[in-house]
Design a protein around this motif. Structure first.
Motif, mmCIF file in Angstrom:
data_model
loop_
_atom_site.group_PDB
_atom_site.id
_atom_site.type_symbol
_atom_site.label_atom_id
_atom_site.label_comp_id
_atom_site.label_asym_id
_atom_site.label_seq_id
_atom_site.Cartn_x
_atom_site.Cartn_y
_atom_site.Cartn_z
ATOM 1 N N LEU A 94 0.848 -1.182 0.000
ATOM 2 C CA LEU A 94 0.000 0.000 0.000
ATOM 3 C C LEU A 94 0.890 1.242 0.000
ATOM 4 N N SER A 95 0.567 2.195 -0.852
ATOM 5 C CA SER A 95 1.367 3.423 -0.943
ATOM 6 C C SER A 95 0.470 4.591 -1.324
ATOM 7 N N LYS A 96 1.052 5.770 -1.323
ATOM 8 C CA LYS A 96 0.304 6.956 -1.760
ATOM 9 C C LYS A 96 -0.164 6.805 -3.205
ATOM 10 N N LYS A 99 -3.085 3.726 -3.328
ATOM 11 C CA LYS A 99 -4.117 3.615 -2.293
ATOM 12 C C LYS A 99 -5.512 3.691 -2.929
ATOM 13 N N TYR A 103 -9.414 4.242 1.143
ATOM 14 C CA TYR A 103 -8.368 3.652 1.984
ATOM 15 C C TYR A 103 -8.573 3.944 3.468
ATOM 16 N N VAL A 131 -2.146 -3.996 -1.222
ATOM 17 C CA VAL A 131 -3.379 -3.697 -1.947
ATOM 18 C C VAL A 131 -3.449 -4.574 -3.196
ATOM 19 N N ILE A 136 -7.506 -3.587 0.582
ATOM 20 C CA ILE A 136 -6.331 -3.555 1.453
ATOM 21 C C ILE A 136 -6.275 -4.838 2.277
ATOM 22 N N LEU A 165 -0.146 8.056 4.369
ATOM 23 C CA LEU A 165 -0.720 7.925 3.037
ATOM 24 C C LEU A 165 -1.341 9.217 2.508
#
Length: 166
Positions: A94-96, A99, A103, A131, A136, A165
């Protein structure tokens, strides 16, 4: 002769399937090594790793999996063999950038579900959230217990993950 060739070919294919994927040494305290095979991760658990309830980590995770985790849709599906745990593997942390739009709601639901069971994951780090298809998943369940140990007092705050995030 044809039968011999067929047997050799079958044995080769079985060997190839079992050993083509390299075992990786783990930096985890509870997993000694692991390998990824397509959409599964095979984990060999360290038999010397300490446990919180007197069981080895594999048996402990098996116990909590069938008591709690199997019912939660944000937990990888797991199978247990004599020496391994086989889990669903998720490729993307999961990342910016990846997402899901919802989220925050998903993360809060994960946190609420765990805490309503009066249990604690004790290892909320961004590297443990993955993700797949806008869903998630939370991995790394070896610290899952019914209290917050002193070493994990800051490891159960989902808002820390949400903030990273933004």
């Amino acid at each position: 002769m044809n039968l011999l060739i067929l047997v050799v070919l079958i044995l080769f294919l079985l060997y190839y399937k079992m050993y083509i994927y390299k075992w990786n040494k783990s930096s985890s305290f509870s997993v000694s090594k692991y390998k990824i095979q397509k959409n599964k991760i095979l984990k060999k658990y360290n038999k010397k790793a300490p446990s919180y309830i007197g069981l080895n980590n594999k048996d402990y995770i098996k116990k909590v999996y069938y008591k709690y985790l199997i019912n939660w849709d944000f937990v990888p599906r797991m199978k247990f063999t004599k020496n391994y745990i086989i889990e669903d593997y998720y490729k993307h942390n999961l990342s910016k950038k990846n997402k899901p739009k919802d989220y925050k709601e998903q993360l809060l639901k994960i946190d609420q579900t765990i805490k309503q069971s009066k249990m604690y994951h004790n290892d909320y780090f961004l590297r443990h959230f993955f993700v797949k298809n806008e869903k998630i998943y939370l991995i790394d369940w070896n610290n899952f217990i019914d209290y917050v140990p002193k070493w994990a007092k800051d490891r159960n705050n989902i808002n820390t993950i949400i903030d990273k995030l933004k």
